[in-house]
Design an enzyme around this catalytic site. Structure first.
Site, short mmCIF file in Angstrom:
data_model
loop_
_atom_site.label_atom_id
_atom_site.label_comp_id
_atom_site.label_asym_id
_atom_site.label_seq_id
_atom_site.Cartn_x
_atom_site.Cartn_y
_atom_site.Cartn_z
N HIS A 57 -16.81 -8.08 1.59
CA HIS A 57 -15.78 -8.98 2.13
C HIS A 57 -15.93 -10.39 1.57
O HIS A 57 -14.99 -10.99 1.08
CB HIS A 57 -15.89 -9.02 3.66
CG HIS A 57 -14.90 -9.95 4.30
ND1 HIS A 57 -15.21 -11.25 4.61
CD2 HIS A 57 -13.60 -9.77 4.63
CE1 HIS A 57 -14.15 -11.84 5.13
NE2 HIS A 57 -13.16 -10.97 5.15
N ASN A 107 7.07 -37.91 0.91
CA ASN A 107 6.19 -38.08 2.08
C ASN A 107 6.94 -38.85 3.16
O ASN A 107 7.04 -38.41 4.31
CB ASN A 107 4.92 -38.85 1.72
CG ASN A 107 4.09 -38.13 0.69
OD1 ASN A 107 4.27 -36.94 0.46
ND2 ASN A 107 3.19 -38.85 0.05
N ASP A 108 7.45 -40.02 2.79
CA ASP A 108 8.19 -40.80 3.77
C ASP A 108 9.50 -40.12 4.15
O ASP A 108 9.89 -40.10 5.31
CB ASP A 108 8.49 -42.21 3.23
CG ASP A 108 7.41 -43.19 3.64
OD1 ASP A 108 7.09 -43.24 4.84
OD2 ASP A 108 6.87 -43.89 2.76
N MET A 143 -6.07 -6.71 8.50
CA MET A 143 -5.73 -5.75 9.52
C MET A 143 -6.54 -4.48 9.31
O MET A 143 -6.77 -4.07 8.19
CB MET A 143 -4.23 -5.47 9.48
CG MET A 143 -3.49 -6.61 10.13
SD MET A 143 -1.74 -6.59 9.86
CE MET A 143 -1.63 -7.21 8.23
N ARG A 148 5.41 -48.96 -8.74
CA ARG A 148 6.07 -49.24 -7.46
C ARG A 148 5.55 -50.56 -6.89
O ARG A 148 4.35 -50.81 -6.88
CB ARG A 148 5.77 -48.13 -6.46
CG ARG A 148 6.44 -48.39 -5.12
CD ARG A 148 6.11 -47.35 -4.10
NE ARG A 148 4.73 -47.45 -3.64
CZ ARG A 148 4.18 -46.59 -2.77
NH1 ARG A 148 4.89 -45.56 -2.33
NH2 ARG A 148 2.94 -46.73 -2.39
N LYS A 150 0.84 -1.20 0.00
CA LYS A 150 0.00 0.00 0.00
C LYS A 150 0.87 1.25 0.00
O LYS A 150 0.66 2.17 -0.79
CB LYS A 150 -0.89 -0.04 1.23
CG LYS A 150 -2.08 0.87 1.18
CD LYS A 150 -2.92 0.71 2.45
CE LYS A 150 -3.79 -0.53 2.42
NZ LYS A 150 -4.37 -0.85 3.74
P1 ADP Z 1 -7.75 -2.33 3.56
O1 ADP Z 1 -6.32 -2.70 3.45
O2 ADP Z 1 -8.53 -3.21 4.45
O3 ADP Z 1 -8.38 -2.10 2.23
P2 ADP Z 1 -7.40 0.51 3.80
O4 ADP Z 1 -6.22 1.00 4.54
O5 ADP Z 1 -7.30 0.53 2.33
O6 ADP Z 1 -7.78 -0.95 4.33
O7 ADP Z 1 -8.60 1.36 4.30
C1 ADP Z 1 -9.92 1.01 4.06
C2 ADP Z 1 -10.70 2.17 3.54
O8 ADP Z 1 -10.62 3.27 4.42
C3 ADP Z 1 -10.18 2.71 2.23
O9 ADP Z 1 -10.66 2.00 1.14
C4 ADP Z 1 -10.73 4.11 2.23
O10 ADP Z 1 -12.05 4.10 1.77
C5 ADP Z 1 -10.71 4.46 3.69
N1 ADP Z 1 -9.56 5.32 3.96
C6 ADP Z 1 -8.34 4.95 4.35
N2 ADP Z 1 -7.53 6.03 4.47
C7 ADP Z 1 -8.27 7.09 4.13
C8 ADP Z 1 -8.01 8.49 4.03
N3 ADP Z 1 -6.81 9.00 4.30
N4 ADP Z 1 -9.01 9.29 3.64
C9 ADP Z 1 -10.23 8.77 3.36
N5 ADP Z 1 -10.54 7.49 3.44
C10 ADP Z 1 -9.57 6.64 3.82
MG MG Z 2 6.92 -44.29 0.79
MG MG Z 3 -7.81 -0.88 0.87
#
Ligand code: ADP
Ligand code: MG
Ligand code: MG
Length: 879
Positions: free
Chosen positions: A458, A771-772, A105, A620, A24
């Site tokens: 998700h 495997n073995d 995260m 085998r 990122k």
């Molecule tokens: P993930 O890795 O789970 O996609 P992100 O760090 O991309 O998480 O954040 C998730 C969402 O939060 C982004 O898609 C965006 O919409 C929003 N976001 C993150 N940072 C900013 C920011 N500086 N300004 C506005 N929205 C943000």
């Molecule tokens: Mg074997």
């Molecule tokens: Mg994101």
């Protein structure tokens, strides 16, 4: 300031720094360099995360000082100050590892707000509703991510508020409502945490950064890493970025988009957005977003600018991009870009299209598809006739293609438990929406069906990543989690009922629909041809019967690397003769029984040779301990005793005498042939006669490859080989044909690897039975390791299962050494691998590097191994 550079402004990095900045961070820097509209910020490096763990989970003074310094720099760039009561600097805190770990995260938005600065923001924007909405979101996210308070407690407060006001959506709540929410949230925080919500922005920030570092080690992240072979020691970076506000009114919004369709690969901008919304709103599935095309009507200039940026990004990265953006009062901000996750079908289409568009060459295309992903294309699809006859009971979004048929379950935990216990081998997970906690349940499910959420929810994103079928956003479904049932089209479906879902159409069926086999054609075929041109390693299949052999050939296998003969013994019509052989008390008795087995075995080999044509096949000889073939139930024992004309007592004595304390290291493999040479004699007769017969019938020149298992000493091999050679030469001479054959061995006992130079004096080929070899090298058995390996993962002793991914350091060293020693004795020695690892991409790469001739794996993994071998050859060309 510390010696080492741990922090980078976005303007200091670029896309090649992902190891330090995370994916990122590196891409935010790259977009900044390209002059795109990116809210500015800085990245705390992955090395700072690793340092945090080295220092016993704390941020040391040096790094702390660096963070303060960069806050200062950011304040200068933004022209705003943290905690400023008139014009506060607000930031997001975003995690970002080297490899993207979606949803693993959590992000915190609007950090920097407190009771004073929120007033400033309200005044500055003349929009108190927006200011307090941002504030309540911040309190919510901080409590959840940093303090691990339950999300649902906050949702409940919002729901109560909405109910009291008689409104349905969050956007219907006004400024005073938001203000009231903040008060309630903070009260909840104090009640649960026993202290006040932190009001100092710098303290908020430091706590958030620590939380991101901590989250690298949370159970969800650990599971995801193990699934995806991401090393623990990579660590995650933290991005601190100025906020762009998508929730500041009706000229604002937030969205996600792909430059090409991630489900099909079609070349067209694909995405969704929500007006007056922030961050996770789009993916959380709370409100249903609009398709990106609608933005063209709502904000044409923003849309045009976005289209132009998207195109530039795709051209720049030469790959399909997955982008996140926010619009603040009509101004576009780019928040993320990355090479987008896609289904296997989309990956193939995009790779092939990019070649046709002249963006990349064939080799680059071959590198663009993850070998493991092909799996989803190789598994059964719905039987077309049955699908036509089935009745559609509902429709959702076609979020991740494929066919799924299974029993309904309602929680990820149930899915995991039922599948693992065998209570319900195939399940479809039905949820209102999924969240990162559900990942293990999603993994074991055949398919995922959700009530809420769009194409980028998700469930949809994760399912596509896993190659699992998913239908999302079927709003007609009414779920009752407590009663474990859902209703759709007037009918109620309970836990355990069978349903089918089609991730390519979004159709839902209230019945089980049979599935049919997949084939390799179209883009897939073209792509695999490029892979085959690139690779030097041959790919064989493991097959014990004509059906599997044919399946392997259909998927491109060039031969059989392992045909296990014992599986042929289990069929009902022959197991009796096998048991008779085992309990025989002398050579005559054994020979009599073996004579009964011979025609079956010979027939099996003839059928296999016919399927394989002129492709090689390695057979085998009998490997498992004999007692595995004996009956265990009293009724079966009685029946066998009667068949054999002996008493039950006598038979029980024989069975007891075959008992071994440690059968894996007991009387098995070539040890059986050393004790009972007549077994090897019978098996040789079956192999050679089958080859002669098929040769006579078809004219094929068959060269049988006979493989002696579990050898640890060259004299042991020689003893069995002598039996084989005497038998084979006699049969060949009698038949008056000119037939060659080879005798080789498996290298699966460490002593064989250590003495491979000697073994190679007798063996014409080696096949590494990893495997073995793995269990003997580690000293734990595959069947028992499951019980304790989890402790090893939890304690980071081992990061992955050595039976799934070859342990290159230890077991691999034995393989490499044996290959070298063997070839020193016999330069033309054939070398292959036939353990489960033969179909595991990283293990295949290892086999390529150490110079093996082929890998052999189960039929369904053959295309995966072909692609992995091609990628290995492109990355490390053999001299
Ligand atoms: P993930 O890795 O789970 O996609 P992100 O760090 O991309 O998480 O954040 C998730 C969402 O939060 C982004 O898609 C965006 O919409 C929003 N976001 C993150 N940072 C900013 C920011 N500086 N300004 C506005 N929205 C943000
Ligand atoms: Mg074997
Ligand atoms: Mg994101």
């Amino acid at each position: 300031m510390s010696q080492k550079k741990y922090l980078y402004l976005f303007s200091e990095g670029n896309k090649d720094m992902r190891e330090i900045l995370g994916g990122k961070g590196a891409n935010l820097a790259e977009m900044t360099r390209a002059g795109m509209p990116v809210p500015q910020g800085f990245t705390i490096s992955t090395e700072a995360c690793t340092q945090y763990y080295k220092d016993g989970r704390q941020i040391n003074e040096e790094i702390m000082a660096d963070i303060y310094e960069y806050i200062g720099k950011l304040e200068e760039i933004a022209g705003k100050k943290f905690g400023d009561v008139n014009n506060p600097l607000l930031v997001s805190v975003r995690s970002g590892a080297r490899a993207s770990m979606p949803g693993m995260m959590d992000t915190i938005l609007n950090l920097g707000l407190n009771d004073e600065s929120v007033e400033g923001l309200a005044k500055l924007t003349s929009n108190p509703r927006f200011a307090y909405d941002s504030y309540r979101r911040f309190v919510q996210m901080f409590s959840d991510v940093v303090m691990e308070m339950s999300k649902s407690d906050f949702e409940k407060i919002i729901d109560e508020m909405k109910q009291a006001k008689g409104v349905k959506e969050d956007i219907d709540l006004d400024a005073d409502d938001m203000k009231a929410l903040v008060v309630k949230f903070k009260a909840l925080y104090k009640e649960k945490m026993g202290k006040d919500f932190p009001s100092d922005p710098k303290e908020q920030l430091i706590e958030a950064v620590k939380a991101v570092f901590r989250s690298w080690d949370n159970p969800r992240a650990n599971v995801y890493r193990r699934m995806n072979e991401i090393p623990y020691d990579w660590g995650t970076a933290v991005n601190v970025q100025c906020m762009a506000f998508g929730n500041s009114g009706n000229r604002s919004g937030t969205g996600v988009a792909f430059t090409r369709n991630p489900a099909t690969g079609e070349k067209a901008l694909f995405g969704e957005y929500l007006i007056n919304a922030q961050g996770e709103d789009v993916v959380a599935g709370i409100r249903t977003p609009s398709p990106i095309s609608k933005l063209h009507e709502e904000m044409p200039e923003v849309y045009d600018q976005f289209v132009e940026i998207a195109q530039r990004l795709e051209n720049h990265y030469k790959d399909m991009q997955d982008m996140e953006f926010t619009i603040e009062n009509g101004k576009l901000f780019m928040l993320q870009t990355r090479n987008g996750k896609r289904t296997a079908a989309a990956a193939l289409k995009i790779a092939v299209d990019l070649v046709d568009e002249g963006m990349i060459d064939e080799k680059e295309a071959v590198l663009r598809v993850e070998p493991k992903q092909l799996d989803s294309l190789l598994h059964p699809q719905f039987d077309p006739a049955a699908l036509k006859a089935a009745q559609v009971i509902g429709k959702g979004l076609a979020a991740s293609p494929g066919a799924a048929c299974g029993q309904v379950v309602f929680t990820a935990e149930d899915a995991k438990e039922y599948v693992e216990s065998g209570k319900m081998p195939k399940v479809v997970l039905v949820r209102l929406e999924t969240s990162p906690e559900d990942i293990e349940g999603m993994q074991v499910a055949q398919g995922i069906l959700t009530v809420r959420g769009g194409m980028t929810s998700h469930a949809a994103v994760v399912a596509r990543g896993m190659g699992t079928c998913c239908v999302s956003g079927c709003g007609d479904i009414v779920v009752d989690y407590d009663a474990k049932c859902f209703t759709l089209a007037g009918k109620t479906y309970h836990e355990g009922d069978w349903i089918s879902i089609d991730g390519s159409t979004g159709n839902i069926y209230g019945e089980a629909i049979p599935t049919a086999d997949a084939s390799i054609s179209g883009d897939f075929e073209r792509f695999m041809e490029w892979a085959d041109v690139a690779r030097t390693l041959k790919v064989f299949t493991n097959a014990d019967n004509p059906h599997d052999a044919q399946q392997g050939v259909n998927f491109g296998a060039e031969g059989i690397g392992l045909c296990r003969t014992e599986h042929m013994f289990f069929e009902a019509d022959r197991i009796k003769a096998v048991r008779e052989m085992i309990v025989a008390e002398n050579v005559e008795g054994r020979k009599k029984a073996l004579a009964k087995i011979l025609p079956y075995q010979q027939g099996d080999f003839e059928a296999m040779y016919k399927v394989m044509g002129d492709r090689p096949m390695t057979i085998r000889y009998l490997d498992p301990p004999l007692h595995e073939f004996l009956p265990t139930k009293p009724a079966e024992i009685e029946e066998l005793a009667a068949d054999l004309g002996i008493t039950v007592d006598h038979l029980n004595t024989v069975i007891a005498s075959l008992h071994e304390f440690n059968p894996m290291m007991g009387h098995r493999g070539c040890r059986l042939a050393v004790a009972y040479p007549e077994i090897a004699e019978m098996q040789t007769t079956a192999v050679i006669n089958a080859a002669i017969n098929v040769h006579k019938e078809t004219g094929l020149n068959i060269v049988p490859h006979i493989m002696i298992p579990l050898v640890g000493e060259v004299k042991e091999l020689k003893f069995v080989k002598d039996v084989v050679v005497a038998t084979a030469d006699k049969l060949i001479a009698e038949a008056g044909v000119d037939m060659k054959y080879e005798v080789g061995t498996m290298i699966e006992i460490p002593r064989a690897a250590l003495t491979a130079d000697e073994i190679a004096t007798e063996a014409e080929f080696f096949s590494f039975g990893t495997n073995d070899l793995t269990q003997m090298t580690f000293g734990f058995s595959r069947d028992d390791a499951g019980k304790f390996l989890n402790y090893y993962y939890d304690n980071k002793v081992y990061e992955s299962d050595p039976f799934a991914h070859l342990d290159q350091k230890g077991v691999g060293k034995l393989v490499e050494m044996a290959a070298k020693l063997g070839r020193a004795t016999r330069p033309e020695l054939g070398l292959g691998i036939c353990g489960e690892h033969g179909g595991d991409p990283t293990s295949v790469e290892f086999c390529h590097r150490v110079g093996l001739d082929y890998v052999s794996c189960s039929p369904f993994r053959v295309p995966i191994a072909r692609l992995a071998a091609a990628q290995a050859a492109i990355k490390n060309p053999r001299k």
